[in-house]
Design an enzyme around this catalytic site. Structure first.
Site, PDB file in Angstrom:
ATOM      1  N   ARG B 305       2.373  -3.548   2.473  1.00 52.17           N
ATOM      2  CA  ARG B 305       3.187  -4.253   1.481  1.00 52.17           C
ATOM      3  C   ARG B 305       4.611  -4.465   2.004  1.00 52.17           C
ATOM      4  O   ARG B 305       5.251  -5.477   1.706  1.00 52.17           O
ATOM      5  CB  ARG B 305       3.185  -3.514   0.142  1.00 52.17           C
ATOM      6  CG  ARG B 305       3.713  -4.340  -1.010  1.00 52.17           C
ATOM      7  CD  ARG B 305       3.376  -3.747  -2.360  1.00 52.17           C
ATOM      8  NE  ARG B 305       2.071  -4.165  -2.856  1.00 52.17           N
ATOM      9  CZ  ARG B 305       1.829  -5.309  -3.521  1.00 52.17           C
ATOM     10  NH1 ARG B 305       2.816  -6.143  -3.770  1.00 52.17           N
ATOM     11  NH2 ARG B 305       0.637  -5.608  -3.924  1.00 52.17           N
ATOM     12  N   ARG B 337       6.214   2.857  -7.485  1.00 50.76           N
ATOM     13  CA  ARG B 337       6.562   1.516  -7.973  1.00 50.76           C
ATOM     14  C   ARG B 337       7.220   0.647  -6.890  1.00 50.76           C
ATOM     15  O   ARG B 337       8.304   0.967  -6.414  1.00 50.76           O
ATOM     16  CB  ARG B 337       7.524   1.668  -9.143  1.00 50.76           C
ATOM     17  CG  ARG B 337       7.433   0.574 -10.179  1.00 50.76           C
ATOM     18  CD  ARG B 337       8.241   1.000 -11.381  1.00 50.76           C
ATOM     19  NE  ARG B 337       7.946   0.198 -12.552  1.00 50.76           N
ATOM     20  CZ  ARG B 337       8.311   0.535 -13.792  1.00 50.76           C
ATOM     21  NH1 ARG B 337       8.958   1.657 -13.993  1.00 50.76           N
ATOM     22  NH2 ARG B 337       8.016  -0.243 -14.810  1.00 50.76           N
ATOM     23  N   PHE B 339       5.887   0.111  -3.937  1.00 48.66           N
ATOM     24  CA  PHE B 339       4.883   0.396  -2.920  1.00 48.66           C
ATOM     25  C   PHE B 339       5.231  -0.168  -1.545  1.00 48.66           C
ATOM     26  O   PHE B 339       4.472  -0.919  -0.963  1.00 48.66           O
ATOM     27  CB  PHE B 339       3.566  -0.203  -3.429  1.00 48.66           C
ATOM     28  CG  PHE B 339       2.310   0.445  -2.918  1.00 48.66           C
ATOM     29  CD1 PHE B 339       1.932   1.704  -3.362  1.00 48.66           C
ATOM     30  CD2 PHE B 339       1.494  -0.205  -2.009  1.00 48.66           C
ATOM     31  CE1 PHE B 339       0.749   2.282  -2.910  1.00 48.66           C
ATOM     32  CE2 PHE B 339       0.317   0.365  -1.543  1.00 48.66           C
ATOM     33  CZ  PHE B 339      -0.060   1.614  -1.995  1.00 48.66           C
ATOM     34  N   ALA B 504      -0.374  -1.006  -8.595  1.00 53.04           N
ATOM     35  CA  ALA B 504      -0.085  -2.319  -8.022  1.00 53.04           C
ATOM     36  C   ALA B 504       0.170  -3.370  -9.108  1.00 53.04           C
ATOM     37  O   ALA B 504      -0.088  -4.551  -8.903  1.00 53.04           O
ATOM     38  CB  ALA B 504      -1.211  -2.767  -7.084  1.00 53.04           C
ATOM     39  N   GLU B 706       5.768  -3.524 -11.355  1.00 48.49           N
ATOM     40  CA  GLU B 706       6.621  -3.247 -10.204  1.00 48.49           C
ATOM     41  C   GLU B 706       7.738  -4.250  -9.948  1.00 48.49           C
ATOM     42  O   GLU B 706       8.842  -3.847  -9.558  1.00 48.49           O
ATOM     43  CB  GLU B 706       5.762  -3.178  -8.938  1.00 48.49           C
ATOM     44  CG  GLU B 706       4.811  -2.012  -8.921  1.00 48.49           C
ATOM     45  CD  GLU B 706       3.772  -2.166  -7.824  1.00 48.49           C
ATOM     46  OE1 GLU B 706       2.868  -3.008  -7.993  1.00 48.49           O
ATOM     47  OE2 GLU B 706       3.885  -1.480  -6.809  1.00 48.49           O
TER      48      GLU B 706
END
Ligand SMILES: Cc1cc2nc3c(=O)[nH]c(=O)nc-3n(C[C@H](O)[C@H](O)[C@H](O)COP(=O)(O)OP(=O)(O)OC[C@H]3O[C@@H](n4cnc5c(N)ncnc54)[C@H](O)[C@@H]3O)c2cc1C
Ligand code: FES
Ligand code: FES
Lengths: 503, 776
Positions: B305, B337, B339, B504, B706
């Site tokens: 990510r 959060r 990620f 996610a 997120e």
């Protein structure tokens, strides 16, 4: 002992409780396990999150002309010694539900309407704090509502919805009466608080041994250990004790100071005031006597902990704790407070700076406690307090400093007749910066004096590194705080000092 | 009935979390005897001193694990209980059980551990230089960076650091396990991943998955911390329960939770950004050193990510980014959060900050010039569709009155020596979907009871994100009935199987779609029953306002009657729904594909005031324009936006995770680790973007959990901006979080960055080599 037995009695919501449980254990466990009131949450066990907040109503020996004088305050139950509930009214979220037929009080409703509860773990504590806010009385403002919940951490909402819920309550209840009993009646009618509050306040719902309690203020009998029993385990506000002993083992004798009426008065004597060691921080800063003795001190209350902790932590506990960064200790050092100590062999007095022998080591004899502090009046005195922490609120200082300066009028700029500058977080003990203080005497309050004091202060300390700040930082920030004292006390110096700072 | 049933229980204190369950007589409490240093080798355990404490004490070590002593889901590098060498301080060596929690804790300290201490590696770059990685590095590239740098008018480079972050979900981690007949086990677990926990427990106990049932009622916050890291506590409780045939509760104190569980990954990175003379980005390169900690956990997915978000919301025609998962002797870092995206986005924002200074460009104009536009293609090959980045930025600048705000701040700064104001914006483009393809699936089970009430189960875990509220809305709309009829159930592995974590930001997207599918199936059955019963054309019937409607005509078939009659006619009133996000693919070898279903856009502006004397700062305002599609519930999305922003701001400018030089966590209490309190937060104003319906998610909504976290990064740059007003010459070391200590160091000129941590300041000649030479 005036009591028939050793049982602890108090009112839990609307039910009387009688227990043999050890008075020195944290109320939180008793509430969650013995009383099975699991709406009160455990989030940290160190007073930092407010999830465990409960309301405690107590009958005070003296008050501002109200009879009966009953006061409710929100506090973290993880820092509350069970024994401090003696004859008190413990009100948990379950008790608040009793206020409304639906179980949902207007405070809860405001939280719901603003979607102020996400995961919900903080919510009961926030409801308790906001209810305490309404119960404590006017003036109601959004700012004071925010202070009321400052001790409640919420990791989910970012506080936006909680502020909006608080604002709703301020708008809805802005015209509550100042009179306590009248306010209680209105809040009961509005289903904010249960009937048990009014009943307790009117003395109708008292635990069985109320008569004993009224002749003998709670606590004072436990403060004096029986002769030959050895020194007692002393707990005052518990805000340090329970952090270090989250589940303390039973130990006797036990001296609970927080409700000892002998130790929580603030009285005047010729030339000064005497502050009882068990005076809660909240009461210290709001005391008219303290405020008149040390002008401007009230403004610094918000720099210390949170309202929940200020309702628990005591003045004496902060000193006895002997932490090098105690805020009140710094303040009292600058104020030239004298500690009055009381022990098995009588009383003695010690200037505060002489009480600290080394890291967390005090000049206290076995069985001796701090009973009070004497603070002299000094008419020309100006006072300032500075504190730097990672988080501006509800944080322990990296460095703090207090300054008391007595001025002498003279042609031109005033001259400094006496000065005391203290510093916390820069040595193993709370420090009175003696050289810096001495250097100031006889000088004029001008920029060059401030700069000289700054340099002297930085030279006078040798701090260490820890999670709250490096040694270098502590030294540097102390210098800046000395300048900050001068700018706060002599605003006309700001421009000149600013040039120096920016150079 | 209130709109949000869950919240209604919350505010009354009626919600039951793990620690609120009854503790039946005979229940044992478990805790861990843990590794005493960051790296070491276990030579032996002597449980006798612990056993001597009380007859109830039991000590279980790795040898007592009946199945596989392993938690690592993707790489088997995390034993449940240490055997041989260990890699971080606070790892479990033995499970210690006792009649009370206090006694278990005391007993755990008495377990004698014989060990050899080994030298730890704590720094990611150092681990990298020693070749200590979790998995091989990963590189994503597009275009040709070296020729683009050669063409660049300005090249800046530098180094950035970003710190770890403690989740501080207010409910700490825990589980209660109950032995059931036939060797089965039931676990009440505080997890975001019930099926993952089920698999872990089965693996550790050597059971088949159908012998393990996991229930998650709700979490007092998760934020990623209970995604992979909840498995251990459940496995320990289950291990204890099977060994003792008693209920076993493992529930961590705050200090244990902080010391023993993973956090956000700290990153160190090097960047290089090339721009043409007008400030258009030509090339970007970055090397990310992810401090993965001692075990794999979710590090590879988090790194991916980071790489996917390397360009953040900007168009970068030539890009080359490499990520390394550096194995160190710190606690295994895990999901939090964002990620990995915040860490990547921070680097890009630093590069732009350096570029704005080097080029003398207005930071806002520089960002606007480079914003992603419809049709742009990300460096991993996915074209951008329904892009609202530009629109968000324009609306934000308008809403915040940016021009006059800036002028006001400049004049304030000119007239105040000891106070300086600063501001920054952060545009956002955040990709939604699990970057691991398989995880983009979910199931639901819907029952309509014959009294007309409805029960919906999905794989989604309620943790305060109010996913149950969204699912309630979806089910009510799909069935055309009142929300009050819908109850969203706790998450149970026996009800909806093979689920993936609620994470996610996809909780509502995936589970909502699955619930929708199940509701639609039931609706179809009910309507075809109604068509028969009414003798009406099926195509003309729909369910609306609790009635079957025939074309425009109401019928007498109200919901209760419909359901009751259908039941009597033996119509199946239950359905399972399933959803697999369509259109996703990714070729790991080529690093090309379409990993995201869509992106979330927005922009934030944060303003701050700096106290120049004390080095402290406060945040004044945060203005956010956010794209939440056609929101399923605006109050939920508002709460998520504000809450995520608060965590982002905390990460950027407050939360200071510290380890000592031996790898012990220094900030293991809430008194040393500070997170935002009510005073820390600025006034927030959130506006949701209009006309942003999202064709790619359930009922045109968008994921929310997120993305708004990233807005907090603007807080870091707002303080930096204020610091620059006081120190125009300042060359910061980009080191997040900002703290008062760092601010003072910058103000007093001691902020001179460590070697290699500078940003280039001079207008650089076209040749990148020269630009780098200018660093000193
Ligand atoms: C969340 C939180 C925030 C805090 N924030 C701050 C802050 O901002 N600034 C700050 O300075 N401190 C702070 N503290 C520290 C702490 O609250 C103080 O040190 C407090 O003053 C201790 O007082 P107490 O009455 O609660 O002491 P207790 O915990 O009851 O006692 C502390 C110790 O002192 C002894 N003791 C107490 N009273 C006496 C006495 N009269 N005579 C002899 N011995 C005595 C006790 O035996 C015990 O060993 C914070 C603590 C918490 C939990
Ligand atoms: S449990 Fe956190 S303040 Fe008491
Ligand atoms: S709602 Fe989760 S901590 Fe406040």
């Amino acid at each position: 002992m005036t009591k028939k037995d050793s049982k602890l009695r108090f009112l839990a919501n609307s039910l009387p409780v009688e227990t043999e449980a050890w008075r020195g254990s944290p109320a939180l466990d008793f509430i969650r396990r013995d009383l099975a009131l699991t709406g009160t949450k455990e989030g940290c066990r160190e007073g930092d999150c407010g999830a465990c907040a409960v309301l405690v109503g107590e009958r005070l020996a003296s008050g501002p002309g109200q009879a009966p004088w009953v006061r409710y305050r929100a506090m973290p139950s993880c820092l509350l010694a069970l024994g401090d509930l003696e004859e008190a009214h413990l009100l948990t979220i379950e008790g608040l539900r009793e206020a409304a037929a639906s179980g949902i009080t207007p405070v809860m409703r405001a939280m719901l309407d603003e979607n102020g509860s996400q995961c919900g773990f903080c919510s009961p504590g926030i409801v308790v704090s906001l209810t305490a806010f309404l119960l404590e009385g006017p003036p109601y403002s959004i700012e004071s509502a925010i202070v009321a919940v400052e001790g409640n951490l919420c990791r989910c909402t970012g506080y936006g919805a909680i502020k909006r819920a608080a604002a709703r309550l301020v708008a809805e209840f802005s015209s509550l009466p100042t009179d306590f009993l009248a306010r209680v009646a209105e809040l009961e009618k509005a289903a904010v608080i249960p009937a048990s509050v009014g009943a307790f306040a009117r003395g109708e719902l008292l635990p069985a041994n109320v008569a004993a309690a009224q002749t003998q203020p709670p606590g004072s009998q436990t403060a004096q250990p029986a002769p030959g029993a050895g020194p007692a385990l002393v707990i005052a506000g518990g805000s340090d004790f329970f952090v270090r002993n989250p589940k303390p083992d039973r130990r006797e004798p036990l001296a609970l100071l927080a409700r000892d009426e002998d130790l929580r008065g603030i009285v005047e004597f010729p030339g000064g005031i005497e502050v009882g060691a068990a005076v809660a921080w909240r009461d210290f800063f709001s005391s008219p006597l303290v405020r008149s003795c040390v002008s401007g001190i009230g403004a610094f209350e918000g720099a210390l902990a949170s309202i929940l902790v200020r309702n628990r932590a005591t003045v004496g506990g902060n000193v006895a704790n002997a932490s090098p960064v105690g805020d009140l200790t710094s303040i009292l050092l600058a104020l030239a407070a004298v500690a009055r100590l009381r022990g098995p062999h009588g009383e003695r007095e010690l200037p505060l700076e002489r009480l600290f022998l080394g890291y967390k080591k005090l000049d206290l004899l076995p069985g001796e406690i701090i009973a009070s502090f004497l603070i002299g009046r000094a008419p020309g005195r100006v006072f300032n307090f500075e504190k730097i922490a990672k988080r501006a609120n509800l944080d322990i200082a990296a460095v703090n400093s207090a300054a008391c300066i007595e001025l002498e009028a003279q042609p031109g700029r005033p001259r400094i007749a006496r000065a005391r500058i203290s510093a916390g977080g820069v040595a193993a003990v709370p420090l009175l910066l003696e050289k810096t203080s001495r250097l100031l005497v006889g000088r004029e309050a001008e920029a060059s004096t401030a700069l000289a004091a700054m340099r002297q202060a930085m030279a006078e300390v040798s701090p260490i590194d820890d999670a709250r700040g490096s040694a270098e930082y502590r030294k540097k920030i102390l210098g800046r705080l000395v300048l900050a004292h001068f700018i706060a006390l002599f605003p006309e110096l700001e421009a000149e000092l600013a040039r120096e700072v920016l150079a | 009935m209130s709109r949000i049933l869950e919240s209604e229980l919350n505010v009354q204190g009626l919600t039951a979390y793990i620690d609120d369950s009854d503790e039946p007589r005979g229940m044992l409490h478990g805790t861990l005897a843990v590794t005493p240093c960051a790296r070491g080798r276990l030579l032996g355990i002597d449980p006798r001193p612990a056993l001597a404490l009380d007859p109830s004490v039991r000590v279980l070590s790795a040898a007592c694990v009946p199945g596989e002593n392993q938690l690592g889901a993707s790489v088997p590098d995390e034993p449940l209980l240490v055997e041989g060498e260990w890699g971080f301080k606070g790892q479990g060596i033995a499970l210690v059980l006792a009649a009370t929690q206090a006694m278990a804790r005391k007993a755990a300290t008495l377990v004698a551990i014989d060990y050899e201490e080994l030298e730890p590696v704590l720094d990611a770059r150092e681990a990298s230089s020693r070749g200590s990685y979790i998995l091989p590095s990963r590189t994503m590239a597009s275009g040709d960076t070296s020729s683009a740098f050669a063409r660049s008018a300005i090249v800046v480079s530098g180094r950035t650091e970003s710190g770890g972050q403690e989740h501080v979900y207010l409910e700490t981690q825990g589980a209660i396990a109950e032995p059931r007949e036939g060797g089965r086990v039931f676990v009440l677990s505080g997890t975001q991943a019930p099926s993952g926990v089920q698999h872990a427990v089965a693996r550790v106990l050597g059971l088949s998955m159908n012998a393990v049932e996991i229930e998650t009622r709700r979490l007092g916050g998760g934020f990623g911390g209970k995604e992979d890291q909840a498995a251990g506590w459940a496995a320990l409780a289950a291990l204890g329960a099977l060994a003792t045939k008693r209920q076993v509760k493992v529930y961590l104190s705050r200090r244990e939770d902080m010391a023993w569980t993973g956090k956000r990954h700290p990153y160190s990175a090097d960047f290089r950004l090339g721009l043409d003379a007008e400030g258009r980005i030509l090339a970007f390169e970055a090397d990310y050193y992810q401090n993965s900690g001692a075990a794999c956990d979710l590090s590879p997915a988090i790194l991916s990510r980071t790489l996917f978000h390397a360009a953040s919301a900007y168009r970068v025609p030539n890009l080359r980014v490499t990520g390394r998962m550096c194995r160190t002797n710190l606690i295994p870092f895990t999901a939090f959060r964002g990620f990995g995206a915040p860490q990547g986005i921070f680097v890009m924002e630093c590069a732009l900050d350096a570029a704005a200074r080097a080029g003398g460009w207005d930071p806002i104009e520089l960002r606007r010039k480079n914003l992603l536009k419809e049709g742009d293609v990300f460096h991993f090959g996915q074209p951008l569709a329904n892009c609202h980045t530009g629109r968000s930025v324009d609306r934000l600048l308008e809403k915040s009155g940016w021009k006059s705000l800036r002028a006001e701040m400049d004049s304030f700064n000119a007239s105040h020596a000891l106070e300086k104001r600063g501001a920054a914006i952060l545009p956002l483009a955040f990709g939604v979907s699990f970057t691991k393809l398989v995880m983009n699936q979910g199931g639901a089970l819907v029952h309509v009871f014959h009294d007309g009430s409805v029960s919906v189960s999905t794989g989604a875990v309620e943790m305060g994100q109010q996913v149950s509220r969204k699912i309630q809305v979806i089910a009510a709309r799909a069935l055309g009935i009142s929300e009050a009829r819908i109850r969203v159930e706790s998450t149970k592995t026996g009800t909806v199987a093979n689920t993936f974590p609620t994470a996610a930001s996809t909780g509502a997207d995936i589970n909502g779609m699955a619930a929708l599918a199940a509701c639609e199936e039931i609706r179809a059955r009910l309507l075809s029953f109604a068509a028969k019963r009414l003798g009406a054309e099926l195509g003309n019937l729909r369910l609306e306002g609790e009635f079957v409607v025939n074309g425009c005509e109401p019928t007498d078939l109200g919901w209760n009657k419909l359901v009751d009659e259908a039941h009597l006619e033996r119509v199946d009133l239950s359905a399972h729904g399933f959803y697999a996000t369509p259109g996703l693919f990714y070729d790991m070898k080529a690093e090309r594909g379409s990993p995201f279903a869509y992106h979330v856009y927005g922009c934030a502006a944060v303003t701050a005031t700096l106290d120049v004397l004390r080095g402290t700062y406060r945040f004044d305002t945060a203005t956010i324009v956010h794209d939440s599609g056609e929101s399923l519930d605006l109050s939920v999305d508002l709460g998520q936006t504000e809450g995520a922003f608060a965590q982002g701001l905390g990460w950027a400018a407050l939360e200071d995770l510290r380890f000592d030089s031996k790898g012990s966590l220094l900030t293991d209490t809430l008194s040393t680790y500070k997170l935002p309190d009510i005073h820390f937060m600025p006034e927030m104003e959130v506006e949701f973007l209009a006309d942003a319906g999202n064709p790619k998610a359930v009922m045109r909504s968008k994921a929310i959990g997120e993305p708004p976290f990233m807005y907090g990064i603007a807080g870091y740059f707002a303080v930096l901006d204020a610091l620059r007003s006081a120190r125009p010459d300042l060359a910061p070391s980009y080191d997040l979080p900002m703290t008062p200590e760092k601010a003072l160091a910058i103000l007093t000129g001691a902020g001179a960055p460590a070697k290699g941590a500078q940003d280039a300041s001079a207008l650089a000649p076209p040749k990148p080599e020269c630009a780098e030479g200018a660093l000193s």
